[in-house]
Enzyme design. Structure first.
Site, PDB file in Angstrom:
ATOM      1  N   HIS A 158      47.628  89.303  30.974  1.00 51.46           N
ATOM      2  CA  HIS A 158      46.950  88.602  32.069  1.00 51.46           C
ATOM      3  C   HIS A 158      45.658  87.954  31.597  1.00 51.46           C
ATOM      4  O   HIS A 158      45.280  88.038  30.426  1.00 51.46           O
ATOM      5  CB  HIS A 158      46.699  89.551  33.246  1.00 51.46           C
ATOM      6  CG  HIS A 158      45.797  90.725  32.952  1.00 51.46           C
ATOM      7  ND1 HIS A 158      44.489  90.597  32.559  1.00 51.46           N
ATOM      8  CD2 HIS A 158      46.028  92.064  33.034  1.00 51.46           C
ATOM      9  CE1 HIS A 158      43.943  91.780  32.402  1.00 51.46           C
ATOM     10  NE2 HIS A 158      44.863  92.696  32.671  1.00 51.46           N
ATOM     11  N   CYS A 166      46.500  96.993  29.707  1.00 50.29           N
ATOM     12  CA  CYS A 166      47.097  95.653  29.631  1.00 50.29           C
ATOM     13  C   CYS A 166      46.513  94.861  28.466  1.00 50.29           C
ATOM     14  O   CYS A 166      45.620  95.323  27.755  1.00 50.29           O
ATOM     15  CB  CYS A 166      46.870  94.900  30.940  1.00 50.29           C
ATOM     16  SG  CYS A 166      47.730  95.649  32.347  1.00 50.29           S
TER      17      CYS A 166
END
Length: 350
Positions: A158, A166
């Site tokens: 992201h 992440c």
């Protein structure tokens, strides 16, 4: 690399008001949330003209299949595309702004580990209205990880520069990556492969980590790495015997259980088999030479040197404003806030 990052950041126009703060959004430690924010009004980005020109130069089209490789220790994400020969060629490398945890696979919710392994991303796993600008879900836990009892969800690639398991690429970086993978999926690719590695899997680099408890797992990952390095084709991934098995055709079809012993191996690409044999000899040779231990020291994740330099120069608040369309809360446990970047302080979560 630092100059290219500066250029990209200075040219990036923020699509949302700089004063907007999404303080009401909690970041779960199980991963990076994929909840959508309809009020952001983020338009799906287009592939930049310069990148289209580079594709043409390399014999690729915008719709050509893609493949993504991630290297934690180097904090780099690579986008590869098929050229007219049918082989994959490197299109562009992107510096990674942030990943959390340390080298090693993710095994449970809340460990803040970014996944390592082989994943496949389909169109339904793209999120154009992600909390962090744009994102796509890696699909953790995959079939092997689920069978091993690993837990966690919403592990993403992201935007922004905050991570709880992440891979954060900045809004500028993920905008380009997203446009590339979306175009390939729209062009007919059913799903694209993501190969997430702890580091570049050379024999010498692997042996330098020989005392790590993940060494056996990484040695298996290296077989998939070597397959791609040899053929420039997407490795075929099977799971059995509690591990990944690459480029192997089994006589009775694909193994049904990731936990059961692997059936008798069938046909393996001779080029891949030869590469594995060569690499095995090289690894064994280096191991017997008793190379100097590679001292490992982790605080919390990593950051590409280009972003680290900008952090030192500008401070966390100015860096955040330059890489993201929207201000985000810092999703980090209190213990990690003490020294997340080896002395480069970040403010605590409000």
């Amino acid at each position: 690399m630092i100059s290219s990052v500066r250029k990209a950041l200075s040219g990036f126009k923020r699509a949302a008001a700089s004063g907007l703060f999404l303080g009401s959004l909690a970041i779960a430690l199980t991963g990076c949330t994929s909840a959508t924010l309809d009020d952001l009004g983020v338009a799906t980005p287009k592939i930049p003209a310069a990148l289209l020109k580079e594709m043409q130069k390399k014999g690729m089209t915008a719709e050509s299949p893609v493949l993504v490789r991630i290297f934690k220790e180097e904090s780099v994400l690579e986008v590869w595309k098929q050229d007219r020969s049918g082989r994959y060629a490197l299109l562009k490398s992107y510096p990674m702004c942030r990943w959390s945890g340390k080298l090693g696979p993710k095994t449970k919710s809340g460990d803040r580990q970014a996944p390592e392994g082989f994943y496949h991303v389909s169109k339904g796993m793209l999120n154009p209205k992600s909390q962090y600008y744009l994102s796509f879900n890696l699909g953790y836990p995959n079939r092997l990880e689920s069978a091993l009892g690993y837990t966690g969800e919403a592990l993403m690639v992201h935007g922004a520069c905050s991570s709880s398991g992440c891979y954060a690429m900045t809004d500028q970086g993920v905008g380009e990556i997203y446009s590339l993978v979306q175009k390939a999926l729209d062009g007919g690719q059913d799903r694209f492969q993501v190969q997430a590695f702890p580091f570049r899997m050379t024999a010498r680099k692997l042996v330098a980590h020989r005392d790590d408890p993940n060494f056996s797992f990484w040695r298996t990952l290296k077989q998939g790495y070597d397959s791609f390095e040899t053929t420039r084709q997407q490795p075929k991934v099977s799971v059995c015997g509690r591990r990944y098995v690459f480029d192997t055709t089994f006589g009775d079809g694909e193994p049904r259980s990731p936990l059961a012993d692997c059936p008798a191996a069938g046909v393996v690409d001779p080029r891949v088999a030869a590469a594995w044999s060569t690499q095995t000899r090289e690894i064994d040779k280096l191991l017997t030479e008793e190379t100097e231990n590679h001292a490992m020291s982790y605080v919390d994740g990593g950051m590409h040197p280009s972003f680290r330099a900008l952090l030192k120069e500008n401070g966390p608040e100015k860096l955040a404003s330059r890489i993201s369309q929207t201000s985000y809360p810092i999703s980090r446990p209190a213990a990690a806030l003490a020294d997340p970047f080896n002395g480069e302080k970040l403010p605590k979560t409000p």
